[in-house]
Every structure is written in structure tokens, then in C-alpha cells.
Design an enzyme around this catalytic site. Structure first.
Site, PDB file in Angstrom:
ATOM      1  N   TYR A 161       0.423  -0.808  -0.312  1.00 45.30           N
ATOM      2  CA  TYR A 161       0.054  -0.382   0.299  1.00 45.30           C
ATOM      3  C   TYR A 161       0.598   1.304  -0.047  1.00 45.30           C
ATOM      4  O   TYR A 161       0.841   2.437  -0.694  1.00 45.30           O
ATOM      5  CB  TYR A 161      -0.355  -0.101   1.008  1.00 45.30           C
ATOM      6  CG  TYR A 161      -1.639   1.022   1.848  1.00 45.30           C
ATOM      7  CD1 TYR A 161      -2.853   1.388   0.812  1.00 45.30           C
ATOM      8  CD2 TYR A 161      -1.604   2.190   2.285  1.00 45.30           C
ATOM      9  CE1 TYR A 161      -3.761   2.642   0.873  1.00 45.30           C
ATOM     10  CE2 TYR A 161      -1.847   2.924   2.473  1.00 45.30           C
ATOM     11  CZ  TYR A 161      -3.502   3.162   2.084  1.00 45.30           C
ATOM     12  OH  TYR A 161      -4.574   4.374   2.235  1.00 45.30           O
TER      13      TYR A 161
ATOM     14  N   LYS B  69       0.546   5.036  -2.566  1.00 41.68           N
ATOM     15  CA  LYS B  69       1.048   5.561  -2.303  1.00 41.68           C
ATOM     16  C   LYS B  69       1.934   6.602  -2.233  1.00 41.68           C
ATOM     17  O   LYS B  69       1.812   8.315  -2.508  1.00 41.68           O
ATOM     18  CB  LYS B  69       0.399   6.252  -0.839  1.00 41.68           C
ATOM     19  CG  LYS B  69      -0.716   5.057  -0.191  1.00 41.68           C
ATOM     20  CD  LYS B  69      -1.908   5.989  -1.227  1.00 41.68           C
ATOM     21  CE  LYS B  69      -3.276   5.055  -1.146  1.00 41.68           C
ATOM     22  NZ  LYS B  69      -4.194   6.961  -1.537  1.00 41.68           N
TER      23      LYS B  69
ATOM     24  N   THR C 118     -13.646   5.468   8.157  1.00 44.32           N
ATOM     25  CA  THR C 118     -13.895   5.411   6.816  1.00 44.32           C
ATOM     26  C   THR C 118     -13.986   2.947   6.828  1.00 44.32           C
ATOM     27  O   THR C 118     -13.564   2.759   7.616  1.00 44.32           O
ATOM     28  CB  THR C 118     -13.049   5.652   5.647  1.00 44.32           C
ATOM     29  OG1 THR C 118     -12.195   4.426   5.689  1.00 44.32           O
ATOM     30  CG2 THR C 118     -13.176   7.194   5.878  1.00 44.32           C
TER      31      THR C 118
HETATM   32  N1  NAD Z   1      -9.553   6.015   4.824  1.00 45.60           N
HETATM   33  C1  NAD Z   1      -8.006   6.318   5.868  1.00 45.60           C
HETATM   34  O1  NAD Z   1      -7.858   6.106   6.874  1.00 45.60           O
HETATM   35  C2  NAD Z   1      -7.106   6.797   4.846  1.00 45.60           C
HETATM   36  C3  NAD Z   1      -5.437   7.442   5.343  1.00 45.60           C
HETATM   37  C4  NAD Z   1      -5.017   7.223   4.281  1.00 45.60           C
HETATM   38  C5  NAD Z   1      -5.277   7.348   2.810  1.00 45.60           C
HETATM   39  N2  NAD Z   1      -6.914   6.974   2.679  1.00 45.60           N
HETATM   40  C6  NAD Z   1      -7.402   6.738   0.937  1.00 45.60           C
HETATM   41  O2  NAD Z   1      -8.461   7.584   0.726  1.00 45.60           O
HETATM   42  C7  NAD Z   1      -8.984   7.229  -0.047  1.00 45.60           C
HETATM   43  C8  NAD Z   1     -10.210   7.129   0.251  1.00 45.60           C
HETATM   44  O3  NAD Z   1     -10.633   5.906   1.492  1.00 45.60           O
HETATM   45  P1  NAD Z   1     -11.604   6.090   2.129  1.00 45.60           P
HETATM   46  O4  NAD Z   1     -11.002   5.464   3.212  1.00 45.60           O
HETATM   47  O5  NAD Z   1     -12.670   6.879   2.117  1.00 45.60           O
HETATM   48  O6  NAD Z   1     -12.102   4.301   1.532  1.00 45.60           O
HETATM   49  P2  NAD Z   1     -13.579   3.621   0.942  1.00 45.60           P
HETATM   50  O7  NAD Z   1     -13.342   2.291   1.429  1.00 45.60           O
HETATM   51  O8  NAD Z   1     -14.675   4.618   2.198  1.00 45.60           O
HETATM   52  O9  NAD Z   1     -13.023   4.630  -0.004  1.00 45.60           O
HETATM   53  C9  NAD Z   1     -12.496   3.960  -1.197  1.00 45.60           C
HETATM   54  C10 NAD Z   1     -13.270   4.086  -2.648  1.00 45.60           C
HETATM   55  O10 NAD Z   1     -12.615   3.807  -3.945  1.00 45.60           O
HETATM   56  C11 NAD Z   1     -13.678   3.036  -4.067  1.00 45.60           C
HETATM   57  N3  NAD Z   1     -13.351   1.556  -5.530  1.00 45.60           N
HETATM   58  C12 NAD Z   1     -12.056   0.574  -5.002  1.00 45.60           C
HETATM   59  N4  NAD Z   1     -11.534   0.481  -6.230  1.00 45.60           N
HETATM   60  C13 NAD Z   1     -12.327   0.956  -7.194  1.00 45.60           C
HETATM   61  C14 NAD Z   1     -11.848   0.710  -8.607  1.00 45.60           C
HETATM   62  N5  NAD Z   1     -11.633  -0.570  -8.827  1.00 45.60           N
HETATM   63  N6  NAD Z   1     -12.645   1.858  -8.933  1.00 45.60           N
HETATM   64  C15 NAD Z   1     -13.621   2.001  -8.357  1.00 45.60           C
HETATM   65  N7  NAD Z   1     -13.916   2.255  -7.207  1.00 45.60           N
HETATM   66  C16 NAD Z   1     -13.156   2.029  -6.927  1.00 45.60           C
HETATM   67  C17 NAD Z   1     -14.379   2.130  -3.256  1.00 45.60           C
HETATM   68  O11 NAD Z   1     -15.346   1.030  -3.647  1.00 45.60           O
HETATM   69  C18 NAD Z   1     -14.481   3.558  -2.049  1.00 45.60           C
HETATM   70  O12 NAD Z   1     -16.081   3.525  -2.614  1.00 45.60           O
HETATM   71  C19 NAD Z   1      -7.987   6.235  -0.687  1.00 45.60           C
HETATM   72  O13 NAD Z   1      -7.169   6.419  -1.579  1.00 45.60           O
HETATM   73  C20 NAD Z   1      -7.480   5.389   0.455  1.00 45.60           C
HETATM   74  O14 NAD Z   1      -6.038   4.980   0.218  1.00 45.60           O
HETATM   75  C21 NAD Z   1      -7.125   6.909   3.825  1.00 45.60           C
END
Ligand code: NAD
Length: 249
Positions: free
Chosen positions: A153, A157, A188
Site C-alpha cells: 500500500y 501511495k 471509513t
Molecule cells: N481511511 C484512511 O484511514 C485513509 C488514510 C489515508 C489515505 N486514505 C485514502 O483515502 C482514499 C479514500 O479511501 P477511504 O478511506 O474513504 O475508503 P473507502 O473504502 O470508503 O473509499 C474508497 C472508495 O474507492 C472505491 N473503489 C475501490 N476500488 C475501485 C475501483 N476499482 N474503481 C472505482 N472505485 C473503486 C471503493 O468502492 C470506495 O468507495 C483512498 O485513496 C485511500 O487510500 C484513507
């Protein structure tokens, strides 16, 4: 800008959902994309119930033709694409590198990196045609520092930041601003999935952050909305940490 046309990929949950709702509340016409139609319809309903403009388009970011069709469709209907927030990603395992699964990493590359590449490429092409725009990509604290149990991951990133900064330089003179946010732990589905794997829980995640709590999706959406807005008109190639101090340690 009267009513910006905004695309949010991965807009059916978490940070993408909060971003879609916030941009709509600020007056944008929001097209949210993702793979899950029922969840997408629910977000659109919430946007409309609050008096905003939103629509859902099914799109898997792994498929370049689908991403191109998504953006072509937005331009055919709305004439332009002013803002894009690229939120689609997965983080499916917490394992030491030697124990991690090759297929899992490959799928993560396909979504987190190739999916972003497809999105960014076709968004930039449109923004060049219309003379400008703003894009925000989502990295992570795991894209800034070593993060044990998250090597695959983290690799994706770190890659998001490389693509963001390089594309920002390539298109700065043509008025396309490209930035990233680097969230800490945010409440999330993605984080809940990691808790479910049993390596750590919310209390442990909260303890890692100097502010002693995890973040809420709205707190990340606030930063994304600012980077997209004209208030950030002199900001490009920047990675904004929104992490309760995690990366400052
Ligand atoms: N939640 C955390 O702690 C955190 C921390 C750092 C970064 N992030 C990043 O934030 C962003 C959003 O993640 P989140 O935490 O809201 O989680 P989340 O799982 O709620 O959101 C991710 C979304 O991407 C969608 N997705 C996955 N594969 C896909 C595909 N092939 N095509 C289209 N959509 C797809 C999922 O269905 C989901 O709606 C991501 O880039 C994640 O890496 C999250």
C-alpha cells in the site's frame, strides 16, 4: 466560476462521499463515480435532499476505456470538467512484506496507481482543452514515511505523490493545478476493514496520532475542497498532510 463541474472517483463511501457532498454544498455540480450503484444512488439522494446537484456514473478505474467514457460523458452533458478528486483506492491487507500476497499487491497497483493514472490522464487532457482546472489526488501518511505492515500500500501511495508532483510541473503553465492530500487514519470502510484484520483497533490507531484520535472523512474533504477552490490558486504540486500531526513525528 459560476457552478463548477466536479468529478469524484470512489465517491460512494468514505472520503470520496464526504468530498462529493461538500463540493455539492459549495455549489458544484458533482458527478460521483464508483463500482457500487446502490451506494452511489444513496449519495446522490443525500446531495439532492440537501439542495445540491449530483449524479452517479458507474466506473471501475482499472478500465481505461471506462474512465475515458466517464469523462467524455461529463463533457458531453456539462461542457467541461473543472475539478476532480481522485479518491478510489483499496488497502486490503496488513502483513509484513515477506508474508504479503503478490496477487493482492498487483490488484492494489491496478486500482491505486493504474486507476489514478487513467483518471489523471483523461482529466488533464480535458482540462488542457478547456484552458485549466484543478485536481486533488489522495496519498496517505503511508506515502510519506515507512509504515510497517503496509509495504505494498505504501508503495502505491508514494507513487501517488510522484505522479502528482510530476504532473503538476508538466501542466502548471497551462493552468491545470494538481495537488494531493496525505490523510492519517480516517474513520471509513477502508480503515474499518483494516481493524477487522485484527492487527490493530481504533484505540491503537488513535494512540498513534499526536491528537489522540483518528480523523473524520469531513476533515479530509475540507482540505480537498480548499485545494480545488480558487482560494488555492497559487498552490500546485503540494502534498497537504491532514493527519492529526502523524507525519510531523
Ligand atoms: N481511511 C484512511 O484511514 C485513509 C488514510 C489515508 C489515505 N486514505 C485514502 O483515502 C482514499 C479514500 O479511501 P477511504 O478511506 O474513504 O475508503 P473507502 O473504502 O470508503 O473509499 C474508497 C472508495 O474507492 C472505491 N473503489 C475501490 N476500488 C475501485 C475501483 N476499482 N474503481 C472505482 N472505485 C473503486 C471503493 O468502492 C470506495 O468507495 C483512498 O485513496 C485511500 O487510500 C484513507
Amino acid at each position: 466560476m459560476s457552478s463548477p463541474i466536479a468529478l469524484v472517483t470512489g465517491g460512494t463511501s468514505g472520503i470520496g462521499k464526504a468530498t462529493a457532498k461538500l463540493l455539492a454544498a459549495k455549489g458544484a455540480t458533482v458527478i460521483l463515480s464508483g463500482r457500487r450503484a446502490a451506494e452511489g444512488a444513496q449519495v446522490v439522494e443525500e446531495i439532492r435532499a440537501a439542495g445540491g446537484k449530483g449524479q452517479f456514473v458507474r466506473c471501475d478505474v482499472r478500465e481505461e476505456a471506462g474512465v475515458r467514457a466517464l469523462i467524455d460523458g461529463i463533457v458531453a452533458e456539462h461542457g467541461r470538467l473543472d475539478w476532480a478528486a481522485n479518491c478510489a483506492a483499496i488497502s486490503p491487507e496488513t502483513k509484513l512484506l515477506a508474508d504479503s500476497e503478490t496477487e493482492v499487491f498487483q490488484n492494489m497497483i491496478d486500482i491505486n496507481l493504474m486507476g489514478l493514472y487513467h483518471s489523471l490522464k483523461h482529466q488533464v487532457r480535458q482540462m488542457l482543452r478547456q484552458g485549466g482546472g484543478a485536481i486533488v489526488n489522495i496519498s496517505s501518511v503511508a506515502g510519506l514515511k515507512g509504515s510497517p505492515l503496509f509495504a505494498p500500500y505504501a508503495a502505491t501511495k508514494f507513487g501517488v505523490i510522484g505522479m502528482t508532483k510530476t504532473a503538476a510541473l508538466e501542466y502548471a503553465a497551462q493552468k491545470v493545478r494538481i495537488n494531493a492530500v496525505a490523510p492519517g487514519g480516517v474513520r471509513t470502510e477502508l480503515l474499518e476493514g483494516l481493524f477487522a484484520m485484527g492487527q490493530f483497533d481504533e484505540a491503537a490507531a488513535a494512540a498513534m496520532h499526536p491528537v489522540k484520535r483518528i480523523g473524520e472523512p469531513q476533515e479530509i474533504a475540507n482540505g480537498i475542497a480548499w485545494l480545488l477552490s480558487d482560494e488555492a490558486s497559487f498552490v500546485t504540486g503540494h502534498v497537504l498532510s491532514i493527519d492529526g500531526g502523524l507525519a510531523a513525528q
